[in-house]
Design a protein around this motif. Structure first.
Motif, mmCIF file in Angstrom:
data_model
loop_
_atom_site.group_PDB
_atom_site.id
_atom_site.type_symbol
_atom_site.label_atom_id
_atom_site.label_comp_id
_atom_site.label_asym_id
_atom_site.label_seq_id
_atom_site.Cartn_x
_atom_site.Cartn_y
_atom_site.Cartn_z
ATOM 1 N N TYR A 92 0.745 -1.319 -0.189
ATOM 2 C CA TYR A 92 0.083 -0.104 -0.024
ATOM 3 C C TYR A 92 1.126 1.258 0.239
ATOM 4 C CZ TYR A 92 -3.870 3.426 1.089
ATOM 5 O OH TYR A 92 -4.490 4.229 0.971
ATOM 6 N N ILE A 93 1.948 1.281 0.732
ATOM 7 C CA ILE A 93 2.581 2.661 1.004
ATOM 8 C C ILE A 93 3.576 2.723 -0.309
ATOM 9 C CG2 ILE A 93 2.588 2.613 3.567
ATOM 10 C CD1 ILE A 93 5.465 1.647 3.483
ATOM 11 N N ASN A 94 3.825 1.625 -1.335
ATOM 12 C CA ASN A 94 4.450 1.717 -2.447
ATOM 13 C C ASN A 94 3.516 2.412 -3.487
ATOM 14 O OD1 ASN A 94 6.925 0.703 -1.736
ATOM 15 N ND2 ASN A 94 6.121 -1.328 -2.193
ATOM 16 N N LYS A 95 2.380 2.483 -2.926
ATOM 17 C CA LYS A 95 1.248 2.913 -4.137
ATOM 18 C C LYS A 95 0.650 4.257 -3.693
ATOM 19 C CE LYS A 95 -0.285 -1.710 -5.519
ATOM 20 N NZ LYS A 95 -1.529 -2.387 -5.413
ATOM 21 N N GLU A 96 0.600 4.671 -2.425
ATOM 22 C CA GLU A 96 0.211 5.732 -1.731
ATOM 23 C C GLU A 96 0.988 6.246 -0.723
ATOM 24 O OE1 GLU A 96 -2.613 7.084 -2.720
ATOM 25 O OE2 GLU A 96 -3.710 5.491 -3.704
ATOM 26 N N THR A 97 0.989 7.511 -0.496
ATOM 27 C CA THR A 97 1.706 8.354 0.325
ATOM 28 C C THR A 97 1.186 8.089 1.699
ATOM 29 O OG1 THR A 97 2.832 9.734 -1.268
ATOM 30 C CG2 THR A 97 3.249 10.509 1.122
ATOM 31 N N VAL A 98 1.817 7.514 2.814
ATOM 32 C CA VAL A 98 1.220 7.478 4.162
ATOM 33 C C VAL A 98 2.229 8.331 5.038
ATOM 34 C CG1 VAL A 98 0.660 5.786 5.972
ATOM 35 C CG2 VAL A 98 0.108 5.409 3.573
ATOM 36 N N GLU A 99 1.313 9.234 5.831
ATOM 37 C CA GLU A 99 2.263 9.904 6.679
ATOM 38 C C GLU A 99 2.502 9.230 8.106
ATOM 39 O OE1 GLU A 99 0.436 13.527 9.473
ATOM 40 O OE2 GLU A 99 0.854 14.030 7.077
ATOM 41 N N ARG A 100 1.135 8.475 8.631
ATOM 42 C CA ARG A 100 1.561 7.628 9.920
ATOM 43 C C ARG A 100 0.609 6.583 9.609
ATOM 44 N NH1 ARG A 100 2.464 10.771 13.720
ATOM 45 N NH2 ARG A 100 2.764 12.650 12.525
ATOM 46 N N PHE A 101 0.724 5.693 10.742
ATOM 47 C CA PHE A 101 -0.284 4.566 10.943
ATOM 48 C C PHE A 101 -0.740 5.019 12.472
ATOM 49 C CE2 PHE A 101 3.186 1.995 8.745
ATOM 50 C CZ PHE A 101 2.550 1.777 7.740
ATOM 51 N N ILE A 102 -2.248 4.768 12.453
ATOM 52 C CA ILE A 102 -2.891 4.849 13.883
ATOM 53 C C ILE A 102 -3.324 3.226 14.222
ATOM 54 C CG2 ILE A 102 -4.786 5.662 14.874
ATOM 55 C CD1 ILE A 102 -2.744 7.622 13.821
ATOM 56 N N ILE A 103 -2.743 2.989 15.221
ATOM 57 C CA ILE A 103 -3.001 1.659 15.906
ATOM 58 C C ILE A 103 -3.939 1.444 17.231
ATOM 59 C CG2 ILE A 103 -1.868 -0.615 16.472
ATOM 60 C CD1 ILE A 103 0.619 0.430 14.924
ATOM 61 N N GLY A 104 -4.883 0.782 16.843
ATOM 62 C CA GLY A 104 -5.835 0.563 18.278
ATOM 63 C C GLY A 104 -5.318 0.115 19.376
#
Length: 136
Positions: free
Chosen positions: A44-56
């Protein structure tokens, strides 16, 4: 801006939700088998730019960690090694499964559709992400 991706980690399945690029709207993305989660995130991060993960962060009513926190902590250690470039934050996920189920009822899903645990996980991840966006 980049997306924020939320993770509702589970033993078998993990719900995933993401924001739009402006970080205004949280939407359910999918549910993945937990044993393929790291590979899914890398893809997913190879296709989209992700700033951060939010983990429950599952908590008991007395604010102590739930039993599943140990599993999530192990996942987080692996995540830090495999994808060190993306920071993460934890968000209290108490009641998200109940809220997800109620959301399914409120939206008119039939009883058979509400038994879909993968959908509950995806909606739970969306609720976690909405909570983060509301409080940031």
């Amino acid at each position: 801006m980049a997306r924020i991706l939320a993770i509702d980690y589970g033993l078998k399945r993990t719900g995933i939700a993401v924001t739009d690029e402006l970080q205004i709207i949280a939407s359910g993305l999918t549910t993945v088998e937990t044993d393929t989660l790291i590979e899914f995130l890398k893809d997913y991060i190879n296709k989209e730019t992700v700033e951060r993960f939010i983990i429950g962060k599952p908590k008991q009513m007395d604010n102590s960690d739930s039993e599943s926190e140990q599993l999530i902590s192990s996942f987080i250690e692996k995540l830090k090694k495999e994808i060190p470039s993306i920071p993460f934050e934890r968000v209290d996920e108490r009641f998200t499964s109940k809220m997800a189920f109620q959301t399914m009822i409120d939206s008119g899903l039939k009883k058979k559709q509400r038994r879909n645990k993968a959908l509950v996980d995806e909606i739970s991840a969306t609720i976690i992400l909405q909570s983060y966006l509301y409080n940031k």
